[in-house]
Design a protein around this motif. Structure first.
Motif, PDB file in Angstrom:
ATOM      1  N   THR A 217       0.418  -1.183  -0.167  1.00 18.26           N
ATOM      2  CA  THR A 217      -0.148  -0.218   0.045  1.00 18.26           C
ATOM      3  C   THR A 217       0.774   1.194   0.016  1.00 18.26           C
ATOM      4  OG1 THR A 217      -1.317  -0.926   1.320  1.00 18.26           O
ATOM      5  CG2 THR A 217      -1.897   0.884   1.057  1.00 18.26           C
ATOM      6  N   THR A 218       0.991   2.015  -0.617  1.00 16.29           N
ATOM      7  CA  THR A 218       1.471   3.120  -0.687  1.00 16.29           C
ATOM      8  C   THR A 218       0.649   4.591  -0.870  1.00 16.29           C
ATOM      9  OG1 THR A 218       1.491   3.284  -3.116  1.00 16.29           O
ATOM     10  CG2 THR A 218       3.502   2.445  -2.548  1.00 16.29           C
ATOM     11  N   SER A 219       1.116   5.785  -0.369  1.00 13.48           N
ATOM     12  CA  SER A 219       0.061   6.890  -0.254  1.00 13.48           C
ATOM     13  C   SER A 219       1.312   8.044  -0.970  1.00 13.48           C
ATOM     14  CB  SER A 219       0.143   6.943   0.898  1.00 13.48           C
ATOM     15  OG  SER A 219      -0.651   8.900   1.310  1.00 13.48           O
ATOM     16  N   SER A 220       0.010   8.588  -1.669  1.00 16.15           N
ATOM     17  CA  SER A 220       1.297   9.692  -2.715  1.00 16.15           C
ATOM     18  C   SER A 220       1.825  10.720  -1.859  1.00 16.15           C
ATOM     19  CB  SER A 220       0.323  10.615  -4.202  1.00 16.15           C
ATOM     20  OG  SER A 220      -0.905  10.679  -3.134  1.00 16.15           O
ATOM     21  N   ASP A 221       1.154  11.328  -1.102  1.00 11.22           N
ATOM     22  CA  ASP A 221       1.846  11.763   0.430  1.00 11.22           C
ATOM     23  C   ASP A 221       1.901  12.179   1.907  1.00 11.22           C
ATOM     24  OD1 ASP A 221       2.832  13.855   1.786  1.00 11.22           O
ATOM     25  OD2 ASP A 221       2.526  15.874   0.293  1.00 11.22           O
ATOM     26  N   SER A 222       2.353  10.773   1.966  1.00 14.98           N
ATOM     27  CA  SER A 222       1.810   9.894   3.365  1.00 14.98           C
ATOM     28  C   SER A 222       2.433  10.938   5.143  1.00 14.98           C
ATOM     29  CB  SER A 222       2.943   9.087   3.852  1.00 14.98           C
ATOM     30  OG  SER A 222       4.298   8.945   4.147  1.00 14.98           O
ATOM     31  N   LYS A 223       2.459  11.946   4.585  1.00 16.26           N
ATOM     32  CA  LYS A 223       2.308  13.432   5.892  1.00 16.26           C
ATOM     33  C   LYS A 223       1.035  14.230   5.841  1.00 16.26           C
ATOM     34  CE  LYS A 223       5.307  16.381   3.351  1.00 16.26           C
ATOM     35  NZ  LYS A 223       5.644  15.575   2.105  1.00 16.26           N
ATOM     36  N   TYR A 224       0.425  13.469   4.986  1.00 18.48           N
ATOM     37  CA  TYR A 224      -0.987  13.993   5.064  1.00 18.48           C
ATOM     38  C   TYR A 224      -1.808  12.877   4.962  1.00 18.48           C
ATOM     39  CZ  TYR A 224       0.183  18.289   3.552  1.00 18.48           C
ATOM     40  OH  TYR A 224       0.863  19.846   3.126  1.00 18.48           O
TER      41      TYR A 224
ATOM     42  N   SER B 185      -8.783   8.382  -4.264  1.00 19.81           N
ATOM     43  CA  SER B 185      -8.056   9.808  -3.800  1.00 19.81           C
ATOM     44  C   SER B 185      -9.051  10.293  -2.404  1.00 19.81           C
ATOM     45  CB  SER B 185      -8.128  10.935  -4.912  1.00 19.81           C
ATOM     46  OG  SER B 185      -9.473  11.297  -4.521  1.00 19.81           O
ATOM     47  N   VAL B 186      -8.091  10.855  -1.308  1.00 21.74           N
ATOM     48  CA  VAL B 186      -8.542  11.250  -0.378  1.00 21.74           C
ATOM     49  C   VAL B 186      -8.470  12.290  -0.060  1.00 21.74           C
ATOM     50  CG1 VAL B 186      -8.520  11.080   2.461  1.00 21.74           C
ATOM     51  CG2 VAL B 186      -8.273   8.938   1.053  1.00 21.74           C
ATOM     52  N   GLU B 187      -9.492  13.360   0.350  1.00 21.47           N
ATOM     53  CA  GLU B 187      -8.630  14.576   0.640  1.00 21.47           C
ATOM     54  C   GLU B 187     -10.184  14.280   2.322  1.00 21.47           C
ATOM     55  OE1 GLU B 187      -9.973  17.989  -1.959  1.00 21.47           O
ATOM     56  OE2 GLU B 187     -10.624  16.499  -3.209  1.00 21.47           O
ATOM     57  N   VAL B 188      -8.837  14.849   3.270  1.00 19.47           N
ATOM     58  CA  VAL B 188      -9.715  15.873   4.401  1.00 19.47           C
ATOM     59  C   VAL B 188      -9.383  17.216   4.753  1.00 19.47           C
ATOM     60  CG1 VAL B 188      -8.345  15.248   7.482  1.00 19.47           C
ATOM     61  CG2 VAL B 188      -8.097  13.675   5.229  1.00 19.47           C
TER      62      VAL B 188
ATOM     63  N   VAL C 258      -8.425  -1.924   3.517  1.00 19.84           N
ATOM     64  CA  VAL C 258      -7.966  -0.189   3.715  1.00 19.84           C
ATOM     65  C   VAL C 258      -8.090   0.431   5.186  1.00 19.84           C
ATOM     66  CG1 VAL C 258      -6.838   1.540   2.538  1.00 19.84           C
ATOM     67  CG2 VAL C 258      -7.950  -0.773   1.504  1.00 19.84           C
ATOM     68  N   THR C 259      -7.323   0.199   5.592  1.00 21.54           N
ATOM     69  CA  THR C 259      -6.863   1.298   6.682  1.00 21.54           C
ATOM     70  C   THR C 259      -6.342   2.518   6.016  1.00 21.54           C
ATOM     71  OG1 THR C 259      -7.564  -0.482   8.541  1.00 21.54           O
ATOM     72  CG2 THR C 259      -6.517   1.569   9.260  1.00 21.54           C
ATOM     73  N   PHE C 260      -6.574   4.123   6.102  1.00 23.68           N
ATOM     74  CA  PHE C 260      -6.353   5.255   5.811  1.00 23.68           C
ATOM     75  C   PHE C 260      -6.633   6.031   7.214  1.00 23.68           C
ATOM     76  CE2 PHE C 260     -10.045   6.056   4.165  1.00 23.68           C
ATOM     77  CZ  PHE C 260     -10.152   7.376   4.434  1.00 23.68           C
ATOM     78  N   LYS C 261      -5.176   6.527   7.195  1.00 27.12           N
ATOM     79  CA  LYS C 261      -5.274   7.610   8.399  1.00 27.12           C
ATOM     80  C   LYS C 261      -5.027   8.881   7.703  1.00 27.12           C
ATOM     81  CE  LYS C 261      -3.306   8.976  13.094  1.00 27.12           C
ATOM     82  NZ  LYS C 261      -1.746   8.711  14.106  1.00 27.12           N
ATOM     83  N   ALA C 262      -5.850  10.014   8.813  1.00 25.82           N
ATOM     84  CA  ALA C 262      -6.403  11.275   8.058  1.00 25.82           C
ATOM     85  C   ALA C 262      -4.306  11.314   9.002  1.00 25.82           C
ATOM     86  CB  ALA C 262      -7.106  12.062   8.822  1.00 25.82           C
ATOM     87  N   GLU C 263      -3.892  12.206   8.848  1.00 24.77           N
ATOM     88  CA  GLU C 263      -2.447  12.816   9.540  1.00 24.77           C
ATOM     89  C   GLU C 263      -2.316  15.036   9.354  1.00 24.77           C
ATOM     90  OE1 GLU C 263      -0.925  10.675  10.956  1.00 24.77           O
ATOM     91  OE2 GLU C 263      -0.627   9.253  10.039  1.00 24.77           O
TER      92      GLU C 263
ATOM     93  N   VAL D 234      -5.038  18.098   7.761  1.00 25.67           N
ATOM     94  CA  VAL D 234      -5.952  18.983   6.698  1.00 25.67           C
ATOM     95  C   VAL D 234      -4.855  18.739   5.291  1.00 25.67           C
ATOM     96  CG1 VAL D 234      -7.330  20.425   6.100  1.00 25.67           C
ATOM     97  CG2 VAL D 234      -7.554  20.033   8.092  1.00 25.67           C
ATOM     98  N   THR D 235      -5.421  18.330   4.331  1.00 30.72           N
ATOM     99  CA  THR D 235      -4.834  18.180   2.570  1.00 30.72           C
ATOM    100  C   THR D 235      -4.570  19.329   2.044  1.00 30.72           C
ATOM    101  OG1 THR D 235      -6.869  17.001   1.831  1.00 30.72           O
ATOM    102  CG2 THR D 235      -5.176  15.748   2.564  1.00 30.72           C
TER     103      THR D 235
END
Length: 479
Positions: free
Chosen positions: A76-83, A98-101, A261-266, A268-269
């Motif tokens: 699993t990859t994220s295009s920007d894991s800081k977000y 795609s995810v927007e926070v 899949v589990t994703f985490k909001a780090e 606000v994008t």
């Protein structure tokens, strides 16, 4: 060794202590053999402990190759894991989204009005803490299904005492005290984030159980904790969009939004973050490599322990140990077994895993990679097919074997071997104790005998001197 002089004129007595010491040392000589035997048994116990540990590692490696998730690894990859960071369980179908926070989850926080004097008593009563949800317009509180927590406050309790009691009540809220120029304030914060994890603090004084009555909200006594209090942060869910569709979570972790899949909001994008799930064959390769490494570790230890080196005329610790040889043969037979459940692959050699001189396994990476790429199902079945008997995969057979070997039942190989060695060690300890008792008795017996002999010789020496004196006197008188 000291010699015993013949008694006679000039004899100064026997060296009884030296004689006894040397005789006792001879009697204790068998103790050296017993101690050597005990040391050998202890070394074998340690060796079998090492072998058991390595077999346990081999069992773990085989288990990974029998697990479905072990063969369905994903990356699993994220295009920007800081977000937005993400992970997926094995077997998750390849996908991307795609995810927007828009906002992160928040915990409710409140602050009381400033209280004076600092460190003063607040007054007696009961504090009630309830968990639930607040609605904004009109402001109202809906308690959750859990029971409210009532906390008794005495007339002498200060704000620090109140905070301590709240923290000790396990009410889902933490308390702290803020002191500034205007006084001291009680700060409360929910332990959990989310709109459903809000809380309400109420006061009941003088036996009045109506939290809304004037006596409980008049900003006197204990009610000063609720009168004039402010919500410094409202509890809120994290909000995001997935492919433009709005989703929310009580925490910053979205565990059930996308299947597997589990994703985490780090944070606000500021732009969409792409999450990609793809099949990961490197996990299978890694598991097979770990399996080979684990088997080789066991084989090498057994090989060294059971070998005989003709050049140095030295034997391994377990050389001639039939149980160690039987263990080695059992593991090799499992590795060399043929399975009918592997499709195109019947044995490990078919996929590039071959046994070398000495028993170690070697991997032909090119051949294994080709099997993984062109015939992944056949490769999986070679290891994990569960058809029973000869249809069982190699890893399934080896896992069953190692499970039996490691069993804590009396029939388990290592349990049985350890019991045998421990019994041998106990018998050795008993033999040493009996020998020492025998030596002690012997020492006492000969000590008595030699002391008696020494006394007798001393007496004879005295008699000999007397007779010599008489003979001398007789010779003089006769002359």
């Amino acid at each position: 060794m000291a010699t015993i002089s013949s008694p006679g004129v000039g004899t100064s007595g026997l060296d009884v202590k030296s004689i006894i010491s040397q005789l006792v040392a001879l009697e204790k000589k068998p103790l050296d053999t017993l101690k050597l035997q005990a040391a050998t048994v202890n070394t074998k116990i340690s060796a079998y402990g090492q072998i058991k540990s390595l077999v346990s590692t081999l069992q773990d490696a085989a288990s990974k190759l029998t697990s479905v998730t072990g063969w369905n690894g994903v990356n699993t990859t994220s295009s920007d894991s800081k977000y937005v960071s993400a992970g997926a369980v094995g077997g998750t179908l390849p996908t991307s989204f795609s995810v927007e926070v828009q906002s992160l989850a928040k915990a409710q926080a409140t602050a009381s009005a400033a209280l004076l004097p600092v460190g003063g008593a607040l007054g007696a009563g009961t504090l009630r803490l309830e968990l639930g949800k607040w609605s904004v317009a009109p402001a109202s509180f809906t308690p959750s299904s859990g029971q409210p927590v009532d906390i008794t406050i005495t007339a002498t309790d200060k704000l620090s005492d109140v905070a301590s009691k709240i923290n000790g009540a396990n009410a889902g809220v933490t308390a702290s005290i803020l002191t500034d120029a205007s006084g001291e304030r009680l700060l409360l914060r929910s332990k959990n984030t989310g709109a459903e994890a809000g809380f309400r603090l109420s006061v009941m004084e003088g036996g009045d159980t109506d939290i809304a009555s004037a006596g409980n909200t008049d900003a006197t006594g204990l009610s000063r904790l609720v009168a004039g209090s402010t919500v410094t942060q409202a509890g809120a869910d994290a909000k995001a969009t997935v492919n433009g569709i709005a989703v929310s979570s009580a925490t910053n972790t979205f565990a059930s939004t996308i299947s597997g899949v589990t994703f985490k909001a780090e944070q606000v994008t500021t732009a969409p973050v792409e999450i990609t799930v793809a099949k990961d064959d490197t996990a299978v390769q890694s598991n097979i490599d770990a399996f080979v490494k684990a088997y080789n570790a066991v084989n090498q230890l057994l090989q060294d322990a059971t070998k005989y080196d003709a050049k140095t005329n030295s034997a391994g610790l377990l050389q001639g140990d039939s149980t160690a040889v039987a263990l080695q043969n059992s593991l090799r037979n499992a590795i060399q077994s043929v399975t009918s459940g592997g499709g195109a692959f019947k044995r490990l050699a078919d996929v590039g895993i071959t046994q070398q001189l000495g028993g170690d396994l070697a991997v032909d990476s090119a051949k294994l990679s080709k099997a993984l790429k062109e015939s992944p199902e056949d490769l999986k079945n070679l290891f994990r097919n569960t058809g029973g008997g000869s249809a069982d995969g190699i890893a399934v057979q080896l896992k069953a074997l190692t499970t039996d070997l490691l069993s804590n039942k009396n029939t388990g190989f290592f349990k049985s071997k350890d019991d045998t060695l421990q019994l041998s060690l106990k018998r050795n300890v008993d033999d040493q104790a009996r020998l020492l008792d025998k030596v002690d008795a012997y020492e006492k017996r000969i000590t008595q005998r030699y002391n008696a002999l020494d006394k007798q010789m001393s007496s004879l020496n005295g008699l000999n001197a007397y007779i010599a004196q008489q003979v001398t006197a007789w010779n003089k008188s006769g002359g």
